[in-house]
Design an enzyme around this catalytic site. Sequence first.
Site, short mmCIF file in Angstrom:
data_model
loop_
_atom_site.label_atom_id
_atom_site.label_comp_id
_atom_site.label_asym_id
_atom_site.label_seq_id
_atom_site.Cartn_x
_atom_site.Cartn_y
_atom_site.Cartn_z
N CYS A 410 -5.29 -1.15 -3.53
CA CYS A 410 -6.36 -0.53 -2.82
C CYS A 410 -5.83 0.56 -2.21
CB CYS A 410 -7.15 -1.53 -2.00
SG CYS A 410 -8.42 -0.51 -0.88
N GLU A 444 -4.46 -0.49 -9.86
CA GLU A 444 -5.58 -1.43 -10.44
C GLU A 444 -6.79 -0.96 -10.32
OE1 GLU A 444 -7.22 -5.84 -8.61
OE2 GLU A 444 -5.23 -4.89 -7.68
#
Length: 546
Positions: A410, A444
Amino acid sequence: MLEDRKIGAHNSFVYTNFSADHEHTDRIETYGRTRRNTRLTRASLRLSQSSQDLKRAADQDESPPRTPTGNALSSESDIDVSSPNASPDESLAKELSLKDSGSDLSHRPKRRRFHESYNFNMKCPTPGCNSLGHLTGKHERHFSISGCPLFHNLSVDECKTRASSRDKQVEERTLSHRQDENRHATRHQAPTERQMRYKEKVTEMRKKRNSGLLKEQKDQYMDHRQSHGNNREPLLENITSDYDLELFRKAQARASEDLEKLQGQVAEGSNMIKTIVFGRYELDTWYHSPYPEEYARLGRLYMCEFCLKYMKSLTILRRHMAKCVWKHPPGDEIYRKGNISVFEVDGKKNKIYCQNLCLLAKLFLDHKTLYYDVEPFLFYVMTEADNTGCHLVGYFSKEKNSFLNYNVSCILTMPQYMRQGYGKMLIDFSYLLSKVEEKVGSPERPLSDLGLISYRSYWKEVLLRYLNQFQGKEISIKEISQETAVNPVDIVSTLQSLQMLKYWKGKHLVLKRQDLIDDWKAKETKRGSSKTIEPTALKWTPPKGT
């Protein structure tokens, strides 16, 4: 003309064409009118009786009428008189009565559903409380500890009695101030006789305070503490004078009323924090974040920019800032260049800070799903330092053990620092860590909209810089990946978007577009080197197990 008729409790509709009745014989038409009038008379009688029953029930019950699901009705327009088990004749009679009256219902406001008018799924967090009453005595319901009469060891009637006495005292005080309006420069004059009498009265009341608690009272207080713990306020009687205790109760009621004004009536699905006060900035939020319900109902949240603790009011924030000893994130400072620093924070060692950081990030990220399970992650927090401390610029998190070699889970740049180059600095720093680890990294998925734009821009700059310095004739995607630590899939997708990858005579060719390289050089010269990551300023070794 089409009319709908409700059938039983299944809410299905059967459409009947009543205009065809006019094509029948006069005898059938007369019979139909008589039968409809009979139905209308019976249904009207039943409707009037049911409405009277509803009024009697509303007068006897102080709480609002509730639906079978437990939700209270928001207005009279929400009351459906015809029950689900009503016959089709009654429903038809109700429709015909509205049409025969010739009244135009277009001017009536649109009915609001229960969840659009008020959220009755909320409840007070105090165990055993039914959410009825309010500490101020001015509201019928409460949904927080600050307004709970039970938490403050009071009943609903006692709260209302205290509210009426407070109102009387306010009226008396206002009247006395009006009598003193003719006195000019009151600050420099001697106190009036009324003020002297009041001062003597307060002194006498404070003298009546008991010097100590009796053994029975102490036992009662201890039993209360052991029975309820932190779920109830401690017993305050006989601890101080009645006058000071009354002042404290007034302050509690006033604070609860201020919080009630801030919260307001929140519709379901909209208990979302609209703004946050973060340092010297007031930021508008973009998305919902799962803060505790007691805080989520507030329109504005106040945060300490150093420890990331969230509070309800500016007064609480000021008191916290006077005591807060944090001036930078916890963890180890692994990078410093000028006033830019990066701290490595372990989610297992600093769990509360990392959870607060994730909750803050969710206010500006749509796809973020991690909030509380922070132990398997490392957080790299970038700050900008001045004489007051290290201010949060942004951060990215990564798994301690990623089987897919994700170097970012993140990533966020705070809104007040966006479009200033800090996002690319965070991305570049994540790839610098991958180079030190001798790994090839990739973010990700899925990426947010702003994150995807930032990564594509970064990959473009990396490839153009590499091609500008490359002097050979044959180039390999694998070599580019090893040199830049960028995943080969990301390199190929970036080359395709730049139209630099072609297939010719059975081979894939990488075109060196000089126009793109020249544009990149011009931007680099204009931008300067202030917002870049210096590899020599990194003091870090990969954690064990990675």
